[in-house]
Design an enzyme around this catalytic site. Sequence first.
Site, PDB file in Angstrom:
ATOM      1  N   LYS A  59       0.818  -1.139  -0.174  1.00 43.53           N
ATOM      2  CA  LYS A  59       0.098   0.056  -0.007  1.00 43.53           C
ATOM      3  C   LYS A  59       0.642   1.372   0.035  1.00 43.53           C
ATOM      4  O   LYS A  59       0.440   2.153  -0.228  1.00 43.53           O
ATOM      5  CB  LYS A  59      -0.955  -0.145   1.205  1.00 43.53           C
ATOM      6  CG  LYS A  59      -1.886  -1.107   1.116  1.00 43.53           C
ATOM      7  CD  LYS A  59      -2.832  -1.077  -0.167  1.00 43.53           C
ATOM      8  CE  LYS A  59      -3.492  -0.308  -0.741  1.00 43.53           C
ATOM      9  NZ  LYS A  59      -4.708  -0.629  -1.374  1.00 43.53           N
ATOM     10  N   SER A 276      -2.844 -12.802   3.195  1.00 42.60           N
ATOM     11  CA  SER A 276      -3.367 -12.456   1.855  1.00 42.60           C
ATOM     12  C   SER A 276      -2.233 -12.955   0.636  1.00 42.60           C
ATOM     13  O   SER A 276      -2.514 -13.195  -0.133  1.00 42.60           O
ATOM     14  CB  SER A 276      -3.305 -11.048   1.575  1.00 42.60           C
ATOM     15  OG  SER A 276      -2.407 -10.370   1.692  1.00 42.60           O
TER      16      SER A 276
HETATM   17  N1  PMP Z   1      -3.564  -7.892   1.467  1.00 41.02           N
HETATM   18  C1  PMP Z   1      -3.207  -6.963   2.197  1.00 41.02           C
HETATM   19  C2  PMP Z   1      -2.510  -7.402   3.433  1.00 41.02           C
HETATM   20  C3  PMP Z   1      -3.668  -5.686   1.836  1.00 41.02           C
HETATM   21  O1  PMP Z   1      -3.614  -4.696   3.154  1.00 41.02           O
HETATM   22  C4  PMP Z   1      -4.300  -5.175   0.939  1.00 41.02           C
HETATM   23  C5  PMP Z   1      -4.744  -4.024   0.564  1.00 41.02           C
HETATM   24  N2  PMP Z   1      -6.150  -3.657   0.992  1.00 41.02           N
HETATM   25  C6  PMP Z   1      -4.704  -6.186  -0.265  1.00 41.02           C
HETATM   26  C7  PMP Z   1      -4.118  -7.390   0.272  1.00 41.02           C
HETATM   27  C8  PMP Z   1      -5.178  -6.028  -1.316  1.00 41.02           C
HETATM   28  O2  PMP Z   1      -4.440  -4.877  -2.274  1.00 41.02           O
HETATM   29  P1  PMP Z   1      -5.561  -4.055  -3.191  1.00 41.02           P
HETATM   30  O3  PMP Z   1      -6.012  -3.071  -2.210  1.00 41.02           O
HETATM   31  O4  PMP Z   1      -4.444  -3.424  -3.917  1.00 41.02           O
HETATM   32  O5  PMP Z   1      -6.465  -4.908  -3.969  1.00 41.02           O
END
Ligand code: PMP
Length: 316
Positions: A59, A276
């Site tokens: 991010k 994630s």
């Molecule tokens: N995994 C984590 C740990 C995140 O903080 C985020 C951001 N929300 C994401 C995945 C997904 O990324 P994006 O917002 O670019 O879809």
Amino acid sequence: MLNTLVPTTECAPQEGDITAQIGNTPLLRLAQIERHYNLHPNVELYAKAEWFNPGGSVKDRAALYMVRDGERRGLLVPGKTILEASSGNTGIALAMIGAALGYPVEICLPATASPERRRLIKLYGAAIIETSGADGTDGAIVEAHRRHSQAPERYFYPDQYNNPANWQAHYHGTAPEIWQQSEGRVTHFVAAVGTGGTLVGTAKRLQQYNPLIEIVEVQPNSAFHGLEGMKHMASALAPGIYDPDLADIHMEVGTEEAQAMARALARLEGVLAGPSGGAGVLAAVRVAQTLTSGVLVTVLPDGGSRYLGDSFWDEA
Ligand code: PMP
């Protein structure tokens, strides 16, 4: 050599403040995962290690892009406060960038966010506005909208869910890095979605390099999941920047199996990623198991040390 870091011209590190160190993260080869899951010898698995960003997550990229875009448009000027809704990583990134560039920061954060995340936001000097844990990130979004609409002159509200600068960070950064680091050999890009910024920006650019690259989107398999940063789109406020038609393959993963993959990454590869990231690697492995050749690239959005308080690490 595929697994060396090749700086891109668009986002090359420069001398300067901490924000100049955002981007150009390493692309790791996951050779032990390939072996463990018996992937075909012509199938290669890679992952972008996004905790190498100075704020510790993917991010940082979107946050910096939105801030710089706000400055260019005259929406963010000295004296204004940056306001955002975040489950954690965007809040941490904006808090770091606000400190570096001299802007106050306020983050609407669900009460369920981990104590470590809360501390990280605060130690950069940002303020936290706590929202209902039961309402999740959607509750934080509603509160940020409310505050901004009450005092628009006070705030710069990037609104990561609806701001094209979010996905543009990946269009101009993540995608060219993957293209160069894979020497143009990438065949599949696999992304877990939260705001959808990583998926949308990276996919758009990669498909301009090579329209045959397949895009794999990864979502939690239930509204009641524990995959921090990810969104179950059918049951959540759909982000404006998210495009449900972009991906060629839609995968759903469970919380426990994504956490198990995060453990496997630590134990088999020495790669400590968050859940994630485990979700992305799990989806990539599932696609890879159907292939006899391919170069799959996924993203590890943050590091496992951001989840040290979680008990899933202790399981066998
Ligand atoms: N995994 C984590 C740990 C995140 O903080 C985020 C951001 N929300 C994401 C995945 C997904 O990324 P994006 O917002 O670019 O879809």
